[in-house]
Design an enzyme around this catalytic site. Structure first.
Site, mmCIF file in Angstrom:
data_model
loop_
_atom_site.group_PDB
_atom_site.id
_atom_site.type_symbol
_atom_site.label_atom_id
_atom_site.label_comp_id
_atom_site.label_asym_id
_atom_site.label_seq_id
_atom_site.Cartn_x
_atom_site.Cartn_y
_atom_site.Cartn_z
ATOM 1 N N THR A 33 32.616 34.929 36.739
ATOM 2 C CA THR A 33 32.403 36.037 37.682
ATOM 3 C C THR A 33 33.390 37.160 37.371
ATOM 4 O OG1 THR A 33 31.576 34.575 39.404
ATOM 5 C CG2 THR A 33 32.535 36.652 40.147
ATOM 6 N N GLY A 34 32.944 38.410 37.583
ATOM 7 C CA GLY A 34 33.820 39.561 37.351
ATOM 8 C C GLY A 34 33.218 40.486 36.310
ATOM 9 N N THR A 36 34.255 41.353 33.268
ATOM 10 C CA THR A 36 34.231 40.879 31.878
ATOM 11 C C THR A 36 33.132 39.820 31.719
ATOM 12 O OG1 THR A 36 36.637 41.128 32.020
ATOM 13 C CG2 THR A 36 35.739 40.254 29.964
ATOM 14 N N GLY A 90 36.220 35.342 32.943
ATOM 15 C CA GLY A 90 37.336 36.286 32.836
ATOM 16 C C GLY A 90 38.583 35.707 33.474
ATOM 17 N N ASP A 92 42.506 37.051 35.652
ATOM 18 C CA ASP A 92 43.359 38.141 36.151
ATOM 19 C C ASP A 92 44.680 38.185 35.402
ATOM 20 O OD1 ASP A 92 41.646 39.175 38.287
ATOM 21 O OD2 ASP A 92 41.850 37.153 39.064
ATOM 22 N N LYS A 102 43.363 33.250 38.541
ATOM 23 C CA LYS A 102 42.009 33.750 38.749
ATOM 24 C C LYS A 102 41.732 33.901 40.242
ATOM 25 C CE LYS A 102 38.494 32.208 36.545
ATOM 26 N NZ LYS A 102 38.007 33.596 36.503
ATOM 27 N N GLY A 104 40.573 37.105 41.522
ATOM 28 C CA GLY A 104 40.576 38.514 41.921
ATOM 29 C C GLY A 104 39.242 38.924 42.526
ATOM 30 N N GLY A 105 38.183 38.248 42.102
ATOM 31 C CA GLY A 105 36.853 38.532 42.655
ATOM 32 C C GLY A 105 36.497 37.597 43.801
ATOM 33 N N GLU A 111 34.656 28.815 40.428
ATOM 34 C CA GLU A 111 35.032 28.960 39.013
ATOM 35 C C GLU A 111 35.820 27.744 38.529
ATOM 36 O OE1 GLU A 111 35.333 33.843 38.808
ATOM 37 O OE2 GLU A 111 37.100 32.692 39.335
#
Ligand code: 5RP
Length: 262
Positions: A33-34, A36, A90, A92, A102, A104-105, A111
């Site tokens: 997710t994100g 990238t 992706g 962070d 991880k 940030g989203g 994940e």
């Protein structure tokens, strides 16, 4: 097309493009997710549509599931997949041990579940995500709504004994209302500035009953692929203990960026 992308998007895209080398027909693939990871999903979708790639994707968020379906990737659940060949996501932050922050989203729970159920986890990133010491990016933790204020207090008390520089805990908001994850939970961000001992911190946080999972990924990531705007891509494989540099010829824009619908 390349000229239309910002340097950061070009870097993210090239990392994603290189990561597709790890995907083959017949594989079950965890889809991160994100921004990238979204490039990765687009690249894989193009390979499905144009090259006959046959994969089943397990998305790590509703956002990624929507995008995967839109670009033509067959989506299945993790329970249907049972186990995954590879997850590509992706990050962070990452350090030299390939320990990650991880979330940030707001998707680090799914994940982490998906990455842990995979033979390999590959992280795709731009160079800004590399750090000497983790913690400048606030560490997300997912907390159940029931008793969330008490859980926040327990997190603050736990941090007193941890090797960190900052101890502020804030609730992630979505405008005026609390952010709610795909699992229906809240996210608290831990502003730690510097994490001296990620293992100790991760274990201590996950002892708190109302805290479902923290955003530290320890001994989960196998490969980090870092894209650069000039066409260079660094591939670090911790299992093989290898570092490789790949170069994309950006003059060949039309082939590299063809048909990507961003
Ligand atoms: C989402 C994540 C993302 O992978 C992380 O926030 C990186 O996102 P981006 O690729 O947009 O920088 O962990 O929960």
């Amino acid at each position: 097309m390349a000229s239309e992308l910002s340097p950061i998007d070009r870097a993210k895209f090239l990392a994603a493009k290189q990561a597709t080398e790890y995907v083959e027909t017949g594989m079950k693939v965890g889809l991160g997710t994100g921004s990238t990871a979204a490039w990765l999903v687009q690249c894989l979708g193009e390979m499905v549509r144009e090259e006959g790639l046959k994969i089943k994707g397990v998305p790590t968020s509703t956002r990624t599931a929507q995008l995967a379906r839109k670009v033509g990737i067959e989506v299945i659940t993790l329970d249907e997949a049972k186990w995954l060949d590879v997850t590509i996501d992706g990050t962070d932050e990452y350090d030299s041990d390939l320990t990650l922050i991880k979330g940030g989203g707001g998707a680090h729970l799914q994940e982490k579940v998906v990455a842990t159920a995979s033979d390999r986890m590959i992280v795709i990133a731009d160079a800004s995500k590399k750090v000497d010491t983790l913690g400048a990016f606030p560490l997300p933790v997912e907390v159940i709504p029931f008793g969330a204020k008490i859980t926040k207090k327990l997190i603050e008390e736990t941090l007193i004994n941890m090797d960190v520089l900052g101890r502020e805990v804030t609730q992630r908001m979505n405008g005026d209302v609390p952010f709610v994850s795909d699992e229906g939970n809240f996210i608290f961000d831990l502003h730690l500035k510097r994490i001296g001992n990620p293992q100790q911190l991760s274990l201590a946080l996950n002892q708190i009953p109302g805290l479902v999972e923290n955003g530290l990924f320890i001994d989960i990531c196998d490969v980090v692929i870092v894209g650069h705007a000039d066409g260079r891509v660094d591939v670090r494989d911790i299992d093989k203990d290898s570092d490789e540099v790949v170069r994309f010829d950006l003059r060949d824009d039309d082939n590299i960026f063809a048909d990507l619908d961003d």
